[in-house]
Design an enzyme around this catalytic site. Structure first.
Site, PDB file in Angstrom:
ATOM      1  N   ASP A 262       0.807  -1.227   0.000  1.00 54.46           N
ATOM      2  CA  ASP A 262       0.000   0.000   0.000  1.00 54.46           C
ATOM      3  C   ASP A 262       0.839   1.276   0.000  1.00 54.46           C
ATOM      4  OD1 ASP A 262      -2.245  -1.634   0.105  1.00 54.46           O
ATOM      5  OD2 ASP A 262      -2.245  -1.650   2.300  1.00 54.46           O
ATOM      6  N   GLU A 263       1.994   1.217  -0.613  1.00 61.76           N
ATOM      7  CA  GLU A 263       2.883   2.382  -0.655  1.00 61.76           C
ATOM      8  C   GLU A 263       2.450   3.392  -1.710  1.00 61.76           C
ATOM      9  OE1 GLU A 263       3.898  -0.740  -1.219  1.00 61.76           O
ATOM     10  OE2 GLU A 263       5.344  -1.354   0.309  1.00 61.76           O
TER      11      GLU A 263
ATOM     12  N   LYS B 201       1.836   2.012  -5.127  1.00 60.89           N
ATOM     13  CA  LYS B 201       2.377   1.421  -6.369  1.00 60.89           C
ATOM     14  C   LYS B 201       1.468   1.707  -7.562  1.00 60.89           C
ATOM     15  CE  LYS B 201       2.393  -2.587  -4.307  1.00 60.89           C
ATOM     16  NZ  LYS B 201       2.145  -2.172  -2.917  1.00 60.89           N
TER      17      LYS B 201
ATOM     18  N   GLY C 115      -4.468  -4.354  -3.855  1.00 59.85           N
ATOM     19  CA  GLY C 115      -5.474  -3.331  -4.146  1.00 59.85           C
ATOM     20  C   GLY C 115      -4.705  -2.092  -4.545  1.00 59.85           C
ATOM     21  N   HIS C 116      -4.716  -1.777  -5.823  1.00 59.82           N
ATOM     22  CA  HIS C 116      -3.935  -0.651  -6.336  1.00 59.82           C
ATOM     23  C   HIS C 116      -4.886   0.453  -6.798  1.00 59.82           C
ATOM     24  CE1 HIS C 116      -0.307  -3.522  -7.225  1.00 59.82           C
ATOM     25  NE2 HIS C 116      -0.677  -3.501  -5.963  1.00 59.82           N
TER      26      HIS C 116
ATOM     27  N   GLN D 161       2.056  -6.126  -3.136  1.00 59.49           N
ATOM     28  CA  GLN D 161       2.532  -6.201  -1.742  1.00 59.49           C
ATOM     29  C   GLN D 161       3.836  -5.394  -1.580  1.00 59.49           C
ATOM     30  OE1 GLN D 161       1.520  -9.645  -3.157  1.00 59.49           O
ATOM     31  NE2 GLN D 161      -0.429  -8.730  -2.697  1.00 59.49           N
TER      32      GLN D 161
ATOM     33  N   THR E 283       3.062 -12.562   3.028  1.00 60.21           N
ATOM     34  CA  THR E 283       2.205 -13.191   2.034  1.00 60.21           C
ATOM     35  C   THR E 283       2.917 -14.447   1.530  1.00 60.21           C
ATOM     36  OG1 THR E 283       0.794 -12.771   0.116  1.00 60.21           O
ATOM     37  CG2 THR E 283       3.032 -11.853   0.016  1.00 60.21           C
TER      38      THR E 283
ATOM     39  N   THR F 284      -9.782  -5.010   1.870  1.00 62.50           N
ATOM     40  CA  THR F 284     -10.610  -5.516   2.966  1.00 62.50           C
ATOM     41  C   THR F 284     -11.216  -4.400   3.826  1.00 62.50           C
ATOM     42  OG1 THR F 284      -8.621  -5.657   4.325  1.00 62.50           O
ATOM     43  CG2 THR F 284      -9.274  -7.665   3.170  1.00 62.50           C
TER      44      THR F 284
HETATM   45  P1  GDP Z   1      -0.717   0.236  -3.541  1.00 67.08           P
HETATM   46  O1  GDP Z   1      -1.299  -1.023  -3.031  1.00 67.08           O
HETATM   47  O2  GDP Z   1       0.749   0.326  -3.281  1.00 67.08           O
HETATM   48  O3  GDP Z   1      -1.044   0.512  -4.986  1.00 67.08           O
HETATM   49  O4  GDP Z   1      -1.373   1.413  -2.693  1.00 67.08           O
HETATM   50  P2  GDP Z   1      -2.959   1.583  -2.366  1.00 67.08           P
HETATM   51  O5  GDP Z   1      -3.628   2.085  -3.572  1.00 67.08           O
HETATM   52  O6  GDP Z   1      -3.484   0.367  -1.703  1.00 67.08           O
HETATM   53  O7  GDP Z   1      -2.865   2.669  -1.216  1.00 67.08           O
HETATM   54  C1  GDP Z   1      -2.302   3.925  -1.438  1.00 67.08           C
HETATM   55  C2  GDP Z   1      -3.363   5.000  -1.153  1.00 67.08           C
HETATM   56  O8  GDP Z   1      -2.739   6.252  -1.079  1.00 67.08           O
HETATM   57  C3  GDP Z   1      -4.401   5.112  -2.244  1.00 67.08           C
HETATM   58  O9  GDP Z   1      -5.621   5.507  -1.671  1.00 67.08           O
HETATM   59  C4  GDP Z   1      -3.851   6.219  -3.128  1.00 67.08           C
HETATM   60  O10 GDP Z   1      -4.867   6.904  -3.866  1.00 67.08           O
HETATM   61  C5  GDP Z   1      -3.232   7.126  -2.096  1.00 67.08           C
HETATM   62  N1  GDP Z   1      -2.055   7.885  -2.547  1.00 67.08           N
HETATM   63  C6  GDP Z   1      -1.072   7.507  -3.403  1.00 67.08           C
HETATM   64  N2  GDP Z   1      -0.131   8.482  -3.477  1.00 67.08           N
HETATM   65  C7  GDP Z   1      -0.514   9.463  -2.653  1.00 67.08           C
HETATM   66  C8  GDP Z   1       0.052  10.731  -2.258  1.00 67.08           C
HETATM   67  O11 GDP Z   1       1.122  11.123  -2.688  1.00 67.08           O
HETATM   68  N3  GDP Z   1      -0.658  11.483  -1.359  1.00 67.08           N
HETATM   69  C9  GDP Z   1      -1.851  11.074  -0.838  1.00 67.08           C
HETATM   70  N4  GDP Z   1      -2.454  11.852   0.044  1.00 67.08           N
HETATM   71  N5  GDP Z   1      -2.402   9.881  -1.174  1.00 67.08           N
HETATM   72  C10 GDP Z   1      -1.748   9.099  -2.064  1.00 67.08           C
HETATM   73  P1  IMO Z   2      -0.860  -4.222  -2.220  1.00 70.76           P
HETATM   74  O1  IMO Z   2      -0.417  -4.793  -3.541  1.00 70.76           O
HETATM   75  C1  IMO Z   2      -0.917  -4.551   2.123  1.00 70.76           C
HETATM   76  C2  IMO Z   2      -0.984  -8.590   3.813  1.00 70.76           C
HETATM   77  C3  IMO Z   2      -2.241  -9.022   4.545  1.00 70.76           C
HETATM   78  C4  IMO Z   2      -1.620  -9.964   5.570  1.00 70.76           C
HETATM   79  C5  IMO Z   2      -0.506 -10.651   4.793  1.00 70.76           C
HETATM   80  C6  IMO Z   2      -0.892 -12.013   4.221  1.00 70.76           C
HETATM   81  O2  IMO Z   2      -2.157  -3.518  -2.268  1.00 70.76           O
HETATM   82  O3  IMO Z   2       0.235  -3.438  -1.593  1.00 70.76           O
HETATM   83  P2  IMO Z   2      -2.437 -12.767   2.188  1.00 70.76           P
HETATM   84  O4  IMO Z   2      -3.889 -12.551   1.930  1.00 70.76           O
HETATM   85  O5  IMO Z   2      -1.533 -12.249   1.121  1.00 70.76           O
HETATM   86  O6  IMO Z   2      -2.116 -14.184   2.526  1.00 70.76           O
HETATM   87  O7  IMO Z   2      -2.135 -11.920   3.530  1.00 70.76           O
HETATM   88  O8  IMO Z   2      -0.185  -9.771   3.730  1.00 70.76           O
HETATM   89  N1  IMO Z   2      -1.200  -8.109   2.433  1.00 70.76           N
HETATM   90  C7  IMO Z   2      -1.138  -6.823   2.065  1.00 70.76           C
HETATM   91  N2  IMO Z   2      -0.955  -5.711   2.807  1.00 70.76           N
HETATM   92  N3  IMO Z   2      -1.025  -4.460   0.781  1.00 70.76           N
HETATM   93  C8  IMO Z   2      -1.173  -5.567   0.027  1.00 70.76           C
HETATM   94  O9  IMO Z   2      -1.148  -5.525  -1.317  1.00 70.76           O
HETATM   95  C9  IMO Z   2      -1.285  -6.813   0.670  1.00 70.76           C
HETATM   96  N4  IMO Z   2      -1.453  -8.089   0.240  1.00 70.76           N
HETATM   97  C10 IMO Z   2      -1.398  -8.860   1.322  1.00 70.76           C
HETATM   98  O10 IMO Z   2      -2.895  -7.936   5.141  1.00 70.76           O
HETATM   99  O11 IMO Z   2      -1.010  -9.217   6.597  1.00 70.76           O
HETATM  100 MG    MG Z   3      -2.880  -1.660  -1.848  1.00 74.48          MG
END
Ligand code: GDP
Ligand code: IMO
Ligand code: MG
Length: 431
Positions: A13-14, A16, A40-41, A224, A239, A301
């Protein structure tokens, strides 16, 4: 021109999705190589939000090829649902722009059930998985009893493969007092949807070879983060796949030399979903503030993400492990309101200072972070697109962070929107 692998350098969730979408203007092909719909991207384009789980983040752009590689585990129903959801937002998904590896392994309903059964009986030692069946599906893959995309081709094939895999699952289910899983309805359900999946299926290694010969630029999209890698993460709270950049080669079927630049996506603070050690976790009002400002709720989730300070020790470690050449620093704007910002620069373990996270969970729980303090900038950085326009204290934070982690900050993200990003060094053009 380089091919670029984008991976998460923390616990996922950085951001990506945002960075892959932004960079994909320069790429011809975007490929997912591991994970499944545990990912979840999120992309935000002109105010419209797209949440992608299995589809590569290049899918929203026209004239790009999106590929789901052999290293991904695919829940076929989840994929079809996602295709429909994204199509309903006006995105074209055809056999031209979506390719699925014929040898990707399937996540089937008994995998999801096994994930849930195990999490439910584990009590306090649960992993906190996404309960999507990811772990059980990868286990069946290495156990050589899995069902792959190509098996959808015939009833006979499915029948034989399911017989083998269900022998294993039903033995465990019986032992745990759970209802046995019947194969006949599943065969029918799979045959119903098979044509919709099979029309996209191809030998991905061959397609990648062809695309490389034609000098097409490839963006490998990791899911991840390195701290969730099954070898290098905070095991067992990880994971079930390798999330490091080198797994991009295995996960699509190409040589490692095809990856010319590894971009680590790095949040300006730290978050984690699920259980497991987290040395810089904040359980105070600052942690709450980061969660609220950063909207830190899981894309998959909806669980609340745990929040904490930036952990330089961990990111420096993941940079070394996965050969990250440069980082994209995301969510800088979330820190805008903080008077003081902390960065972890070492740990204390049993009275001794250490400069890395030890491998044992017992030690990972015990380590105490040693912090360096920074002055906050108390100004909005949201939407800034030029490094020079950042407040001086924000520049100082970034410069010191860069020195400490021993990798270049190649871009900075200042909001969820696609173009609210500062480009410092183009990963497609640098080495
Ligand atoms: P991923 O799994 O690495 O693709 O990241 P996620 O989409 O799960 O979570 C990142 C969240 O941060 C999402 O809601 C993005 O829309 C949001 N996001 C991404 N970059 C930035 C940023 O620079 N600032 C803010 N405020 N939100 C961001
Ligand atoms: P993205 O691509 C954050 C975490 C779960 C749990 C562990 C194992 O959006 O960054 P799993 O269902 O893979 O067996 O769960 O890994 N986890 C994530 N946490 N972002 C994800 O994906 C994740 N995918 C799995 O919360 O701790
Ligand atoms: Mg994510």
């Amino acid at each position: 021109m380089n091919n670029v692998a984008v991976i998460g350098s923390q616990w996922g969730d950085e951001g990506k999705g945002k960075i892959v979408d932004w960079l994909s203007s320069e790429a011809d092909v975007v490929v997912r190589f591991q994970g499944g719909h545990n990912a979840g991207h999120t992309l935000v384009i002109n105010g419209v939000t797209y949440k992608l789980r299995l589809l590569p983040s290049g899918i929203v752009r026209e004239n790009k090829i999106s590929i789901i590689g052999n290293g991904v585990v695919i829940d076929p129903w989840a994929l079809l649902e996602e295709i429909e959801e994204i199509r309903s937002k006006g995105v074209k998904i055809t056999t031209e722009n979506l390719i699925i590896s014929e040898s990707a392994n399937l996540i089937l309903p008994f995998h999801k059930e096994m994930d849930e059964i195990r999490e439910d009986i584990a009590g306090k030692s649960k992993i906190g998985t996404t309960r999507r069946g990811i772990g059980p599906a990868y286990e069946d893959k290495v156990g050589r009893r899995s069902i792959r995309v190509m098996d959808l081709i015939s009833k006979k094939n499915l029948d034989q493969r399911l017989e083998t895999v269900l022998m294993h699952h039903n033995a465990i289910r019986k032992g745990l007092g759970k209802k046995l899983f019947e194969k006949n309805k599943l065969i029918k359900d799979l045959l119903d949807i098979a044509p919709k999946i099979l029309i996209h299926s191809q030998p991905v290694w061959k397609r990648i070879d062809q695309l490389t010969k034609n000098k097409k630029k490839i963006l490998f999209e990791g899911a991840q983060g390195i701290l969730l890698d099954v070898d290098h993460g905070t095991y067992p709270f990880v994971t079930s796949s390798n999330t490091v950049a080198s797994s991009a080669a295995t996960g699509v079927g190409c040589g490692p030399q095809k990856i010319n630049y590894v971009l680590g996506i790095t949040k300006a603070y730290t978050t984690r979903v699920g259980e497991g050690p987290f040395p810089t976790e904040l359980s105070d009002s600052i942690g709450e503030e980061l969660g609220i400002r950063g909207k830190e709720f899981g894309t998959v989730t909806s669980r609340k993400r745990r929040c904490g300070w930036f952990d330089g020790v961990l990111v420096r470690q993941t940079i070394k492990i996965s050969g990250i050449n440069g980082i994209a620093l995301t969510k800088l704007d979330v820190l805008d309101t903080l008077k003081e910002i902390k960065m972890c620069i070492a740990y204390e373990l049993n009275g001794k200072k250490i400069d890395y996270l030890p491998a044992s969970v017992e030690d990972q729980i015990k380590v105490k972070p040693v912090y360096r303090l920074f002055k906050g900038w108390l100004k909005s950085t949201r939407g800034i697109k030029k490094f020079e326009e950042l407040p001086q204290n924000a520049k100082d934070y970034i410069n010191e962070l860069e020195k400490f982690i021993e990798a270049k900050v190649s871009s900075v993200s200042t909001s969820p929107e696609r173009n609210d990003t500062i480009l410092i060094q183009d990963p497609f053009k640098s080495n």
